[in-house]
Design an enzyme around this catalytic site. Sequence first.
Site, PDB file in Angstrom:
ATOM      1  N   GLU A  66      11.755  38.743  29.971  1.00  0.00           N
ATOM      2  CA  GLU A  66      13.202  38.601  30.193  1.00  0.00           C
ATOM      3  C   GLU A  66      13.986  39.134  28.997  1.00  0.00           C
ATOM      4  OE1 GLU A  66      12.666  34.368  31.179  1.00  0.00           O
ATOM      5  OE2 GLU A  66      13.770  34.805  33.018  1.00  0.00           O
ATOM      6  N   GLU A  86       6.002  32.074  35.219  1.00  0.00           N
ATOM      7  CA  GLU A  86       6.597  30.730  35.185  1.00  0.00           C
ATOM      8  C   GLU A  86       6.167  29.864  36.358  1.00  0.00           C
ATOM      9  OE1 GLU A  86       8.097  33.502  34.324  1.00  0.00           O
ATOM     10  OE2 GLU A  86       9.484  33.177  32.666  1.00  0.00           O
TER      11      GLU A  86
END
Length: 692
Positions: free
Chosen positions: A105, A125
């Site tokens: 990210e 995640e």
Amino acid sequence: MSAEYKAEGNIAVITLTNPPVNGLGFATRHAIVEGMKLALNDDAITAIVITGAGKAFSGGADIKEFNSPKAFAEPSLHTVINVLESSEKPVIAAIHSVCMGGGLELALGCHYRLASPGAQIALPEVKLGILPGAGGTQRLPRVVGLELALNMIVSGTPIASEKLAKTALFNEVVEGDLMQAAFAFANKVAAVRPLPKVRDIKVDYPNYEAFLQFSRNTVRAMSGPFPAPLKCVEAVAAAVTKRFDDGMKLERDLFLELVQSTESKALRHAFFGERAASKLPDVPDDTPVRPIKSVAVIGAGTMGGGIAMNFANAGIPVQILEMKQEALDKGLATIRKNYENTLKKGKLTQEKFEQRVGLITGTLSYEEIAQADLVIEAVFEDMGVKEQVFKKLDEVMKQGAILASNTSTLDLDKIADFTKRPQDVIGTHFFSPANVMKLLEIVRGKKTANDVLATILGISKKIKKTGVVSGVCDGFIGNRMIEQYSRQAGFLLEEGCTPEQVDKAVEKLGFAMGPFRMGDLAGNDIGWYIRKRRYVEKPQITYSKTADLLCEMGRFGQKTGAGWYDYKPGDRKAYPSSVVNDMIVKHSADLGITRRKISDQEIVERLIYSLVNEAAYILEEGIATRASDIDMVYLTGYGFPLHTGGPMFYADTVGLPNVVMAMAKYAKGRHGDAWKPAPLLARLAEEGKTFN
Ligand code: 3H9
């Protein structure tokens, strides 16, 4: 500082320095922002390169911080990414090794990205029960497309950087020196304005509604008790249906919801539990290990064969020793057949098939295995037989060889004392099928040497097992606990349940199999054999006789076509058996018990709390090093539902005072003595503490 700033001529380099994987904890985030300030305030700097020191670009947000205020303390990861994205000077990510989660990210917030080949790129995640919470669900679809992004985010599976070379994720995949390429690239783009931002890209996907609906249906069907996968779809959908900032807001809301969920806490617990299990307080990380280049297995039965396959799969040659040619041939043929089945399913290449089969050889002679570095005995579970084998091993094996026993219940210290080298003896308790089950219970004898332990812990990783160390006691961690669970299951039958009702109650919670279906699969005669020994050795322990009566009927389980359930030829489905149910009802009557209706809640509580109470003794006695080790044993070896985090974590979630209260209720029933809380459990409950 967990990131270093350096000016290389007109290029600023910010290097993440937070070993082991440059997790984006508070200090690292702070240091990145400080580095950016320096670069932006220095007129001589024309571009900024961000990279990671050591073995990762970044493994993502620091999961250890998740339960603390540091996780969201400013600068948050969002703030850091905003600082990069809004920088007036170009920011280039130089990615190598591992770029995952928040690390990816962060890279997506940069204006440009370069990667070395072989870098593992992932948004994993979901495996921690959350979703990418720093823009990953909004930015990844913008660079790799909706479909690939959704697959990556829902599965969490890493993709090698070179496979993404053609996507807009990378400006270049660099074969040579990454930093040199990054400097050259930085100089090339130094004057580019406006700077490209991933957020400005539009996700183009005709018919996206149909695709998203299909994805929702598929993911819902696959995600079982876990909420995260479906939320991932919702967040990714926003990348195409909403404006960027609105998508970010939705992602944020869903992330905050998931991070608080018990399922996510359980998965994070399992992540750290798996890694903690390989560490022992008195066996330092730098303990020397013995090289294991060859292995021998004694016994070509189901267990021995499965054990051998683990080593062949890891590229280590294995000899299997048997007493008779016929048994050896049969064992080797079974192994070959197992590999052939995998080959047929397309899960193994022809080359790997041949390599693995070729690594396993048979012998009838102890002399031929004498040079093996590790020998594992998988013979009949009887002390007399073990004695013969270990005396022989002591006689023939080279000095320094590790002598391991696959015993599941016998006293390892006694076995070690059959040899003149007890320091080299250790237990390696594999779970059936040994080539499939993740758990390896490593039994540490009183005299087991530290380097032997460190070697086996290392080998367990190499053969892709979760190694958990247990001290010596009857049944070690796993089977000692399961005995209490099985006792309760038996008592429940006497008091009013059917096997099906008990199984269904725990299967509803997520157990792979209830106790009776499990018994039918493993063979009810094994428990019968162990109980017969117990009746003599520990007459004070009470058991329900139903399991003995079942075995007296010859119903050993699937292998005899009948057990607690009926089976049809060629069909593994368990059909409730009227014969067995009649036997159970008659047995209750013989005992003078009035059968009653028992709730699923009572079944679940009695089965799980009996495990927990025994585990508390195990922990207090030092048989297990930590509560999470016990959870790992049950998650990886006994089909305990992953989303509950294991028995100890489950008890913590319920609240130990509630566990103790329920136990007090059951103490008033039959066999109430089983419900006396272990001192550790009682103490923790009273102090309002938890196991983990
Ligand atoms: C995230 O990024 C959320 C964001 O989207 C939003 C935030 C707002 N944090 O596995 P290993 C430790 S969530 C802290 O044996 P390997 C690990 O505990 C995160 N620690 O090594 C161990 O410590 P120890 C998304 C971490 O080489 C050591 O590193 N990222 C983290 O076999 C070595 O670990 C992930 O889910 C972390 N993020 O594999 C990635 N990662 O030595 C999870 C590792 O004290 N990590 N540690 O036992 C992995 O998949 C593997 O660790 C990795 C390295 C592939 C990176």
